[in-house]
Enzyme design. Structure first.
Site, PDB file in Angstrom:
ATOM      1  N   HIS A  36       1.220  27.358   5.018  1.00  0.00           N
ATOM      2  CA  HIS A  36       1.691  27.735   6.271  1.00  0.00           C
ATOM      3  C   HIS A  36       1.418  29.166   6.161  1.00  0.00           C
ATOM      4  O   HIS A  36       1.322  29.584   6.725  1.00  0.00           O
ATOM      5  CB  HIS A  36       3.150  27.067   7.065  1.00  0.00           C
ATOM      6  CG  HIS A  36       2.611  25.896   7.231  1.00  0.00           C
ATOM      7  ND1 HIS A  36       2.770  24.015   6.530  1.00  0.00           N
ATOM      8  CD2 HIS A  36       2.360  25.289   8.531  1.00  0.00           C
ATOM      9  CE1 HIS A  36       2.677  23.627   7.949  1.00  0.00           C
ATOM     10  NE2 HIS A  36       2.416  24.374   9.099  1.00  0.00           N
ATOM     11  N   ASN A  93       1.284  17.257  14.349  1.00  0.00           N
ATOM     12  CA  ASN A  93       0.029  17.739  13.550  1.00  0.00           C
ATOM     13  C   ASN A  93       0.091  16.114  12.017  1.00  0.00           C
ATOM     14  O   ASN A  93      -0.846  16.393  10.318  1.00  0.00           O
ATOM     15  CB  ASN A  93       0.889  18.989  11.802  1.00  0.00           C
ATOM     16  CG  ASN A  93      -0.351  19.522  11.805  1.00  0.00           C
ATOM     17  OD1 ASN A  93      -1.417  19.357  12.748  1.00  0.00           O
ATOM     18  ND2 ASN A  93      -0.047  20.953  11.384  1.00  0.00           N
TER      19      ASN A  93
END
Length: 463
Positions: free
Chosen positions: A349, A318
Site C-alpha cells: 500500500h 478488495n
C-alpha cells in the site's frame, strides 16, 4: 480524479466496442492483444504524463527477469524487483517530490502491475519449476506451463481494461479471454443437456454491466454527499473528544468509516463493469441457473456490511488483492503466514505510517477473532435464538473492530493515529492481547499446510 473518471468512462465505451467488433470470431488473438495494449498505454500516458514511464520501466525490467532468470528463482527475483521498485516510487513520490496524495498518483497503476508481475512469476514457477504433487489444487489450475511472448506479457500487464484501476487477474484467465475460451470453459462445467439445452448458451454481460453501473452511480452520489460531510479527522477534534461520551464516539467512528467507503465502491465497481463490458469476468452459473459475472469483482457489498467476523469482512473487501496476497505470500510462507501477509499488504500500500498501524493492528485482531471463533462459536449453535444473538453481537463487534483498525489507514500520519487510539483507550489492542493470552492460537507451519494441501489434491484426483 477527473482524468480517472474520464478514462474509465472512455474505457467502458471502448470495452463494448472491443467485445462487439474485435470479438474472437472477428479478430485474431494478436489483434486483440495489440488493441488492448495500445489503448492501455494511451490511457496511462493521458492520466499520468511522463510519470507513466515508471510503469513501462517496471514492466520491461521484469520481462527481462522472466526470460533470463532461472525458473527456481524467477518468482523471487520478480518479487524483489517489483516490490522494491514500487517502494522506491512510494518513497520518492511522497518524501522527495512532495506529491503527497493531492496530485496525480501514478502509484495506483504501479501497485496493480506489481500484483500482476508477481502473480505471473509465481504461477510460471509453479508450472515449470515445481512438481504437481507439491501444488495445491488452485496452484495446479492456475500454473503457467510456458513463458509468454512479449505481446502477451504487455497485454496482460497494460491492457486498457485494468491499467487504471485494476483489478489483478490470473494470467491463464486473461489469455483464455483474449483467445475466446474464457466463457466456453466455464460453461462446460455445467451439464446443459439436463437443463433442456441442445447447445451451449451465449451469456451476455450487458445486464451485469448495467447493474454495476447503477451501484457506481449510487456510490458516486454517496461520496459527494456523505464523505464530504463526515470527515475522519473530526473523531480527533479536541472539542468533539471533550464533549462526547465514549460510546457516542464509537458510534460516530462507525458513521465516518461508512462515509469513507463509497469512493472505493465507485472505483472498484466501475473497473469491474469495464472488464465485463469487454466480455471478461464470467465466473460460471450459480445454483439458480443465473450467469455470474463476478470473477474479477473486488468487493461484495452485502457481505461487507453484514460480516459477522473479521475474516469474512476481509475476504469480501478488495477481493482480488486478498487473492493476490494469498497466492504470493500466505500459501508460500514457511511460517507465520498471517503476520507476513499483513506486513506485505502494508508494504504494498505504501509507506505512510498509518498503513502500518492498520495492518499490524489487523494481525492482532485477526488472531484474536480466530481464537474466539474456534473456542466459543460452537456453544451458540445449539438453538436458533442463541445463533441469532451470537450473529448480532459478532456483527457489532466486527464492524467496530474494522472501524478501529482502518482509522489510521485514512488518517495516514503518526500523531493523529496515536491521538485517536488514546481517545478510545487502545481498547481493541488490549482486548486482543488478553484473548491471545487466554486462548492462544498455534501458528500453522508450512509443513502442516502442505500436508493439508496434498490431502486436498489427492481427494480431487480420487474423485
Amino acid at each position: 480524479q477527473i482524468n480517472f473518471v474520464a478514462c474509465q468512462l472512455f474505457a467502458l465505451l471502448a470495452a463494448f466496442w472491443f467485445r462487439i467488433y474485435l470479438s474472437p470470431s472477428h479478430a485474431s488473438s494478436a489483434v486483440r492483444h495489440a488493441f488492448a495494449t495500445l489503448f492501455g498505454i494511451y490511457f496511462a500516458v493521458f492520466c499520468f504524463g511522463w510519470y507513466s514511464i515508471h510503469l513501462f520501466v517496471l514492466v520491461m525490467m521484469n520481462y527481462g527477469i522472466m526470460n533470463l532468470a532461472s525458473i527456481p528463482n524467477i518468482h523471487r527475483y520478480s518479487f524483489v524487483v517489483a516490490m522494491g521498485y514500487l517502494t522506491l516510487c512510494h518513497i520518492s513520490r511522497i518524501y522527495i517530490f512532495h506529491y503527497g496524495i493531492l496530485t496525480t498518483d501514478f502509484s495506483g497503476p504501479l501497485m496493480i502491475i506489481t500484483q500482476k508481475i508477481t502473480t505471473l512469476a509465481c504461477q510460471l514457477h509453479d508450472g515449470i519449476g515445481r512438481q504437481a504433487e507439491e501444488l495445491t489444487a488452485e496452484q495446479n489450475r492456475l500454473a503457467v506451463k510456458s513463458r509468454p511472448s512479449l505481446l502477451e506479457y504487455l497485454s496482460y500487464l497494460l491492457n486498457f481494461m485494468s491499467i487504471i484501476a485494476g483489478p489483478c487477474s490470473n494470467y491463464k484467465d486473461y489469455i483464455a479471454f483474449i483467445e475466446g475460451r474464457h466463457v466456453h470453459m466455464k460453461l462446460l462445467e455445467v451439464n446443459w443437456k439436463q437443463k433442456g439445452y441442445d447447445r451451449l448458451p451465449d451469456p451476455s454481460p450487458t445486464g451485469a454491466v448495467m447493474y454495476k453501473l447503477c451501484i457506481t452511480l449510487v456510490s458516486l452520489i454517496l461520496f459527494l454527499t456523505l464523505t464530504k460531510n463526515f470527515p475522519m479527522a473530526y473523531i480527533i477534534d479536541n472539542e468533539f473528544l471533550d464533549k462526547t461520551p465514549f460510546l457516542s464516539r464509537l458510534g460516530y467512528l462507525y458513521v465516518v468509516t461508512q462515509a469513507a467507503k463509497p469512493k472505493y465502491y465507485f472505483a472498484w465497481t466501475l473497473a469491474d463493469a469495464v472488464n465485463n463490458a469487454a466480455g471478461y469476468g464470467f465466473s460460471g452459473v450459480d445454483e439458480k441457473g443465473t450467469f455470474r459475472w463476478d470473477l474479477l469483482s473486488n468487493l461484495n457489498i452485502w457481505n461487507i456490511e453484514t460480516a459477522t467476523s473479521f475474516k469474512m469482512y476481509i475476504e469480501n473487501w478488495n477481493i482480488q488483492t486478498a487473492a493476490w496476497l494469498k497466492r504470493v505470500c500466505y500459501d508460500r510462507a514457511p511460517w507465520y503466514p498471517t503476520a507476513l501477509t499483513f506486513i506485505l499488504s502494508a508494504l504494498w500500500h505504501g509507506i505512510y505510517p498509518g498503513y502500518y498501524f492498520t495492518f499490524l493492528t489487523g494481525i492482532l485482531i485477526t488472531l484474536a477473532a480466530r481464537a474466539i471463533r474456534n473456542n466459543c462459536r460452537h456453544y451458540f449453535l445449539s438453538s436458533v435464538p442463541l445463533k441469532i444473538a451470537y450473529d448480532v453481537v459478532t456483527w457489532a463487534v466486527t464492524q467496530l473492530a474494522v472501524c478501529y483498525t482502518v482509522a489510521p489507514f485514512v488518517m495516514l500520519a503518526v500523531e493523529p493515529t496515536i491521538k485517536f487510539y488514546k481517545s478510545v483507550y487502545f481498547h481493541m489492542h488490549i482486548l486482543s492481547i488478553l484473548v491471545l493470552l487466554l486462548l492462544p492460537v498455534r501458528p500453522q507451519t508450512h509443513s502442516v499446510r502442505r500436508a493439508q494441501n496434498q490431502a486436498m489434491l489427492n481427494s480431487i484426483k480420487n474423485k
